[in-house]
Design a protein around this motif. Structure first.
Motif, PDB file in Angstrom:
ATOM      1  N   MET A  52       0.846  -1.184   0.000  1.00 28.66           N
ATOM      2  CA  MET A  52       0.000   0.000   0.000  1.00 28.66           C
ATOM      3  C   MET A  52       0.887   1.241   0.000  1.00 28.66           C
ATOM      4  SD  MET A  52      -2.757   1.315   2.798  1.00 28.66           S
ATOM      5  CE  MET A  52      -1.761   2.391   3.784  1.00 28.66           C
ATOM      6  N   GLU A  53       0.532   2.210  -0.844  1.00 29.14           N
ATOM      7  CA  GLU A  53       1.260   3.472  -0.886  1.00 29.14           C
ATOM      8  C   GLU A  53       0.254   4.619  -0.873  1.00 29.14           C
ATOM      9  OE1 GLU A  53       3.963   6.028  -3.967  1.00 29.14           O
ATOM     10  OE2 GLU A  53       4.072   3.846  -4.060  1.00 29.14           O
ATOM     11  N   ILE A  54       0.327   5.463   0.131  1.00 31.28           N
ATOM     12  CA  ILE A  54      -0.552   6.628   0.185  1.00 31.28           C
ATOM     13  C   ILE A  54       0.012   7.670  -0.765  1.00 31.28           C
ATOM     14  CG2 ILE A  54      -1.411   8.503   1.630  1.00 31.28           C
ATOM     15  CD1 ILE A  54      -1.378   6.510   3.969  1.00 31.28           C
ATOM     16  N   ARG A  55      -0.829   8.148  -1.690  1.00 32.32           N
ATOM     17  CA  ARG A  55      -0.388   9.110  -2.705  1.00 32.32           C
ATOM     18  C   ARG A  55      -0.636  10.545  -2.300  1.00 32.32           C
ATOM     19  NH1 ARG A  55      -3.502   8.337  -7.458  1.00 32.32           N
ATOM     20  NH2 ARG A  55      -5.029   7.366  -6.134  1.00 32.32           N
ATOM     21  N   ASN A  56      -1.767  10.821  -1.675  1.00 35.43           N
ATOM     22  CA  ASN A  56      -2.113  12.188  -1.291  1.00 35.43           C
ATOM     23  C   ASN A  56      -3.336  12.167  -0.384  1.00 35.43           C
ATOM     24  OD1 ASN A  56      -4.298  11.736  -2.959  1.00 35.43           O
ATOM     25  ND2 ASN A  56      -3.561  12.984  -4.636  1.00 35.43           N
ATOM     26  N   ILE A  57      -3.767  13.341   0.028  1.00 34.37           N
ATOM     27  CA  ILE A  57      -4.994  13.461   0.815  1.00 34.37           C
ATOM     28  C   ILE A  57      -6.143  13.643  -0.164  1.00 34.37           C
ATOM     29  CG2 ILE A  57      -6.245  14.900   2.471  1.00 34.37           C
ATOM     30  CD1 ILE A  57      -3.493  15.545   3.710  1.00 34.37           C
ATOM     31  N   GLY A  58      -7.136  12.765  -0.103  1.00 33.71           N
ATOM     32  CA  GLY A  58      -8.270  12.826  -1.023  1.00 33.71           C
ATOM     33  C   GLY A  58      -9.250  13.927  -0.685  1.00 33.71           C
ATOM     34  N   GLN A  59      -9.499  14.121   0.602  1.00 32.63           N
ATOM     35  CA  GLN A  59     -10.352  15.220   1.049  1.00 32.63           C
ATOM     36  C   GLN A  59     -10.146  15.409   2.536  1.00 32.63           C
ATOM     37  OE1 GLN A  59     -14.340  14.098  -0.015  1.00 32.63           O
ATOM     38  NE2 GLN A  59     -14.716  13.053   1.895  1.00 32.63           N
ATOM     39  N   ILE A  60     -10.570  16.557   3.010  1.00 31.24           N
ATOM     40  CA  ILE A  60     -10.478  16.872   4.433  1.00 31.24           C
ATOM     41  C   ILE A  60     -11.896  17.100   4.934  1.00 31.24           C
ATOM     42  CG2 ILE A  60      -9.622  18.512   6.141  1.00 31.24           C
ATOM     43  CD1 ILE A  60      -7.337  19.104   4.084  1.00 31.24           C
ATOM     44  N   GLY A  61     -12.283  16.366   5.973  1.00 32.83           N
ATOM     45  CA  GLY A  61     -13.617  16.485   6.539  1.00 32.83           C
ATOM     46  C   GLY A  61     -13.638  17.440   7.719  1.00 32.83           C
ATOM     47  N   ILE A  62     -14.655  18.283   7.770  1.00 29.02           N
ATOM     48  CA  ILE A  62     -14.819  19.244   8.851  1.00 29.02           C
ATOM     49  C   ILE A  62     -16.204  19.025   9.455  1.00 29.02           C
ATOM     50  CG2 ILE A  62     -14.891  21.697   9.463  1.00 29.02           C
ATOM     51  CD1 ILE A  62     -13.235  22.176   6.867  1.00 29.02           C
ATOM     52  N   PRO A  63     -16.268  18.642  10.735  1.00 33.63           N
ATOM     53  CA  PRO A  63     -17.583  18.437  11.355  1.00 33.63           C
ATOM     54  C   PRO A  63     -18.291  19.772  11.585  1.00 33.63           C
ATOM     55  CG  PRO A  63     -15.857  18.169  12.999  1.00 33.63           C
ATOM     56  CD  PRO A  63     -15.180  18.378  11.676  1.00 33.63           C
ATOM     57  N   VAL A  64     -19.596  19.794  11.314  1.00 35.03           N
ATOM     58  CA  VAL A  64     -20.391  21.010  11.506  1.00 35.03           C
ATOM     59  C   VAL A  64     -21.660  20.672  12.276  1.00 35.03           C
ATOM     60  CG1 VAL A  64     -19.468  22.080   9.400  1.00 35.03           C
ATOM     61  CG2 VAL A  64     -21.615  20.815   9.287  1.00 35.03           C
ATOM     62  N   LYS A  65     -22.229  21.686  12.902  1.00 31.30           N
ATOM     63  CA  LYS A  65     -23.490  21.515  13.628  1.00 31.30           C
ATOM     64  C   LYS A  65     -24.668  21.980  12.779  1.00 31.30           C
ATOM     65  CE  LYS A  65     -21.043  22.401  17.883  1.00 31.30           C
ATOM     66  NZ  LYS A  65     -20.038  23.421  18.011  1.00 31.30           N
ATOM     67  N   ASN A  66     -24.436  23.010  11.964  1.00 30.38           N
ATOM     68  CA  ASN A  66     -25.468  23.587  11.113  1.00 30.38           C
ATOM     69  C   ASN A  66     -24.903  23.677   9.699  1.00 30.38           C
ATOM     70  OD1 ASN A  66     -26.925  25.667   9.629  1.00 30.38           O
ATOM     71  ND2 ASN A  66     -27.939  26.173  11.561  1.00 30.38           N
ATOM     72  N   LEU A  67     -25.296  22.742   8.840  1.00 28.28           N
ATOM     73  CA  LEU A  67     -24.718  22.638   7.510  1.00 28.28           C
ATOM     74  C   LEU A  67     -25.001  23.870   6.651  1.00 28.28           C
ATOM     75  CD1 LEU A  67     -23.091  20.897   5.544  1.00 28.28           C
ATOM     76  CD2 LEU A  67     -25.261  19.863   4.820  1.00 28.28           C
ATOM     77  N   GLU A  68     -26.199  24.398   6.713  1.00 28.52           N
ATOM     78  CA  GLU A  68     -26.545  25.572   5.902  1.00 28.52           C
ATOM     79  C   GLU A  68     -25.687  26.785   6.293  1.00 28.52           C
ATOM     80  OE1 GLU A  68     -30.355  28.439   4.849  1.00 28.52           O
ATOM     81  OE2 GLU A  68     -30.691  26.551   5.878  1.00 28.52           O
ATOM     82  N   ARG A  69     -25.578  27.044   7.578  1.00 30.74           N
ATOM     83  CA  ARG A  69     -24.779  28.172   8.068  1.00 30.74           C
ATOM     84  C   ARG A  69     -23.307  27.994   7.691  1.00 30.74           C
ATOM     85  NH1 ARG A  69     -25.118  28.393  14.278  1.00 30.74           N
ATOM     86  NH2 ARG A  69     -23.822  26.549  14.049  1.00 30.74           N
ATOM     87  N   ALA A  70     -22.775  26.793   7.883  1.00 27.19           N
ATOM     88  CA  ALA A  70     -21.373  26.526   7.563  1.00 27.19           C
ATOM     89  C   ALA A  70     -21.116  26.636   6.059  1.00 27.19           C
ATOM     90  CB  ALA A  70     -20.981  25.136   8.066  1.00 27.19           C
ATOM     91  N   THR A  71     -22.044  26.137   5.255  1.00 28.93           N
ATOM     92  CA  THR A  71     -21.897  26.232   3.799  1.00 28.93           C
ATOM     93  C   THR A  71     -21.815  27.687   3.362  1.00 28.93           C
ATOM     94  OG1 THR A  71     -23.021  24.120   3.449  1.00 28.93           O
ATOM     95  CG2 THR A  71     -22.966  25.637   1.579  1.00 28.93           C
ATOM     96  N   LEU A  72     -22.681  28.522   3.886  1.00 27.91           N
ATOM     97  CA  LEU A  72     -22.647  29.952   3.546  1.00 27.91           C
ATOM     98  C   LEU A  72     -21.323  30.583   3.968  1.00 27.91           C
ATOM     99  CD1 LEU A  72     -26.291  31.007   4.462  1.00 27.91           C
ATOM    100  CD2 LEU A  72     -25.295  30.814   2.161  1.00 27.91           C
ATOM    101  N   PHE A  73     -20.802  30.223   5.133  1.00 27.68           N
ATOM    102  CA  PHE A  73     -19.535  30.769   5.602  1.00 27.68           C
ATOM    103  C   PHE A  73     -18.392  30.385   4.667  1.00 27.68           C
ATOM    104  CE2 PHE A  73     -15.571  30.357   7.995  1.00 27.68           C
ATOM    105  CZ  PHE A  73     -15.450  31.617   8.541  1.00 27.68           C
ATOM    106  N   TYR A  74     -18.246  29.098   4.372  1.00 30.78           N
ATOM    107  CA  TYR A  74     -17.135  28.640   3.538  1.00 30.78           C
ATOM    108  C   TYR A  74     -17.274  29.137   2.100  1.00 30.78           C
ATOM    109  CZ  TYR A  74     -14.965  25.905   7.183  1.00 30.78           C
ATOM    110  OH  TYR A  74     -14.306  25.540   8.341  1.00 30.78           O
TER     111      TYR A  74
END
Length: 122
Positions: free
Chosen positions: A1-23
């Motif tokens: 097994m060889e790790i090539r890169n980071i595929g994605q970074i997950g960020i936990p949120v409490k309010n998806l709509e509010r966080a989406t607007l911020f980002y």
């Protein structure tokens, strides 16, 4: 097994709509797509995933993302005008040879700490 890169970074949120607007609006990241429980953004070669945690174990874990910008002072002022809450002001972290590394930390709408960073040639 060889790790090539980071595929994605997950960020936990409490309010998806509010966080989406911020980002999307405050950080200016392009929204790729979203579902009822997740929103995916493009950040250069990386993908960020905002997610409502599937399990309680995932609710309070987040890494600090260091968003690289060309001019930390201009980005700081622009984000302050967007009402982003900063913990500190842009400050010099390290000077190595002909490079200065600057950082400033802020809160997203979900209580996660994130940062801006610039590496400037001197």
């Amino acid at each position: 097994m060889e790790i090539r890169n980071i595929g994605q970074i997950g960020i936990p949120v409490k309010n998806l709509e509010r966080a989406t607007l911020f980002y999307q609006n405050s950080l200016g990241l392009p929204l790729i797509f979203n579902t009822d429980t997740m929103a995916f953004f493009s950040c250069g070669d990386q993908r960020l995933m905002l997610t409502l945690p599937e399990k309680e174990d995932f609710e309070s874990h987040s890494s600090i993302l260091y968003f690289s910008v060309d001019d930390i002072h201009t980005s700081y002022e622009k984000m302050k005008s967007e009402e982003v809450i900063f913990i500190d002001e842009p400050h010099l972290i390290a000077k190595m040879d002909h490079t200065e590394t600057w950082m400033v930390f802020f809160h997203d709408t979900e209580g996660n700490i994130q940062a801006l960073m610039s590496e400037l040639s001197t």
